[in-house]
Motif scaffolding. Structure first.
Motif, mmCIF file in Angstrom:
data_model
loop_
_atom_site.group_PDB
_atom_site.id
_atom_site.type_symbol
_atom_site.label_atom_id
_atom_site.label_comp_id
_atom_site.label_asym_id
_atom_site.label_seq_id
_atom_site.Cartn_x
_atom_site.Cartn_y
_atom_site.Cartn_z
ATOM 1 N N SER A 22 -43.889 41.421 -16.564
ATOM 2 C CA SER A 22 -42.986 42.245 -15.758
ATOM 3 C C SER A 22 -43.759 43.009 -14.692
ATOM 4 C CB SER A 22 -42.233 43.230 -16.654
ATOM 5 O OG SER A 22 -41.489 42.552 -17.620
ATOM 6 N N ASN A 25 -44.750 40.697 -12.005
ATOM 7 C CA ASN A 25 -43.583 40.395 -11.183
ATOM 8 C C ASN A 25 -43.333 41.519 -10.179
ATOM 9 O OD1 ASN A 25 -41.300 38.791 -10.452
ATOM 10 N ND2 ASN A 25 -40.027 40.262 -11.550
ATOM 11 N N ARG A 46 -39.351 52.606 -19.498
ATOM 12 C CA ARG A 46 -38.354 51.782 -20.211
ATOM 13 C C ARG A 46 -38.953 51.184 -21.482
ATOM 14 N NH1 ARG A 46 -35.368 47.559 -16.622
ATOM 15 N NH2 ARG A 46 -34.305 47.270 -18.603
ATOM 16 N N GLU A 65 -33.448 40.447 -24.600
ATOM 17 C CA GLU A 65 -32.795 40.973 -23.395
ATOM 18 C C GLU A 65 -33.808 41.198 -22.277
ATOM 19 O OE1 GLU A 65 -30.726 44.483 -24.617
ATOM 20 O OE2 GLU A 65 -29.281 43.375 -25.840
ATOM 21 N N GLY A 66 -34.996 41.682 -22.641
ATOM 22 C CA GLY A 66 -36.046 41.879 -21.648
ATOM 23 C C GLY A 66 -36.501 40.567 -21.036
ATOM 24 N N GLU A 67 -36.628 39.523 -21.861
ATOM 25 C CA GLU A 67 -37.001 38.203 -21.343
ATOM 26 C C GLU A 67 -35.943 37.679 -20.374
ATOM 27 O OE1 GLU A 67 -39.708 36.413 -21.761
ATOM 28 O OE2 GLU A 67 -40.703 37.355 -23.465
ATOM 29 N N LYS A 68 -34.666 37.856 -20.741
ATOM 30 C CA LYS A 68 -33.582 37.398 -19.861
ATOM 31 C C LYS A 68 -33.580 38.170 -18.544
ATOM 32 C CE LYS A 68 -30.558 35.863 -23.553
ATOM 33 N NZ LYS A 68 -29.370 36.170 -24.361
ATOM 34 N N GLU A 69 -33.809 39.479 -18.631
ATOM 35 C CA GLU A 69 -33.840 40.294 -17.414
ATOM 36 C C GLU A 69 -35.000 39.894 -16.512
ATOM 37 O OE1 GLU A 69 -34.185 44.955 -15.983
ATOM 38 O OE2 GLU A 69 -33.793 44.496 -18.100
ATOM 39 N N LEU A 70 -36.162 39.666 -17.111
ATOM 40 C CA LEU A 70 -37.309 39.226 -16.318
ATOM 41 C C LEU A 70 -37.027 37.883 -15.659
ATOM 42 C CD1 LEU A 70 -40.234 39.470 -15.337
ATOM 43 C CD2 LEU A 70 -40.947 38.417 -17.491
ATOM 44 N N SER A 72 -34.180 36.710 -14.751
ATOM 45 C CA SER A 72 -33.205 36.859 -13.663
ATOM 46 C C SER A 72 -33.805 37.558 -12.440
ATOM 47 C CB SER A 72 -31.976 37.629 -14.145
ATOM 48 O OG SER A 72 -32.323 38.968 -14.443
ATOM 49 N N LEU A 73 -34.879 38.339 -12.635
ATOM 50 C CA LEU A 73 -35.482 39.093 -11.529
ATOM 51 C C LEU A 73 -36.804 38.510 -11.049
ATOM 52 C CD1 LEU A 73 -34.855 42.724 -12.824
ATOM 53 C CD2 LEU A 73 -33.546 41.477 -11.102
#
Length: 142
Positions: A22, A25, A46, A65-70, A72-73
């Protein structure tokens, strides 16, 4: 086949990996240092909010959820380190294999007499070890 998982990865290591990816990124998205540092502090906050979660089901859900958010971003063109795979200088300087030294001219070898004497000795020792372990090579019959 380095992409295959060969060991069990702990939850803590997965969280650390997610944090680092993250952060990398964020480096791709923000080129100005003050804005990057601000976003990095928010990201760390966070992660620190959930560091004391004891229930592994909740912790695993947060990780997913963190993996999915990463995902998507993720940046469309992530930064790569220069000498890392994908970088502009990756494998630019190729290390020559050892057998190249066998083709040096004797005058070139004369500049390093101790090195080449030791090298020849080690080659003989390796051949002896090979023949002792696997036997002498046989001539192919035609």
């Amino acid at each position: 086949m380095s992409y295959l998982q060969t060991e069990i990865i702990s939850h803590a290591r997965k969280v650390c990996s997610l944090y680092k990816r993250s952060l990398r990124n964020l480096e791709s998205w923000y080129d100005r240092r003050p804005m990057l540092r601000y976003r990095a502090v928010l990201l760390r906050a966070r992660f620190d909010e959930n560091k004391d979660v004891k229930d592994l089901r909740v912790a695993q859900q947060l990780l997913d959820e963190g993996e999915k958010e990463l995902f998507s971003l993720i940046h469309y063109q992530p930064k790569k380190f220069t000498y890392s795979p994908g970088g502009v200088a990756y494998e630019r300087e190729v290390a020559p294999p050892d057998w190249v030294l066998d083709y040096w001219h004797p005058m070139e070898k004369a500049a390093y007499p101790e090195y080449f004497a030791r090298r020849e000795q080690r080659k003989k020792e390796y051949i002896e070890w090979w023949e002792k372990t696997y036997g002498k090579p046989t001539e192919p019959s035609h």
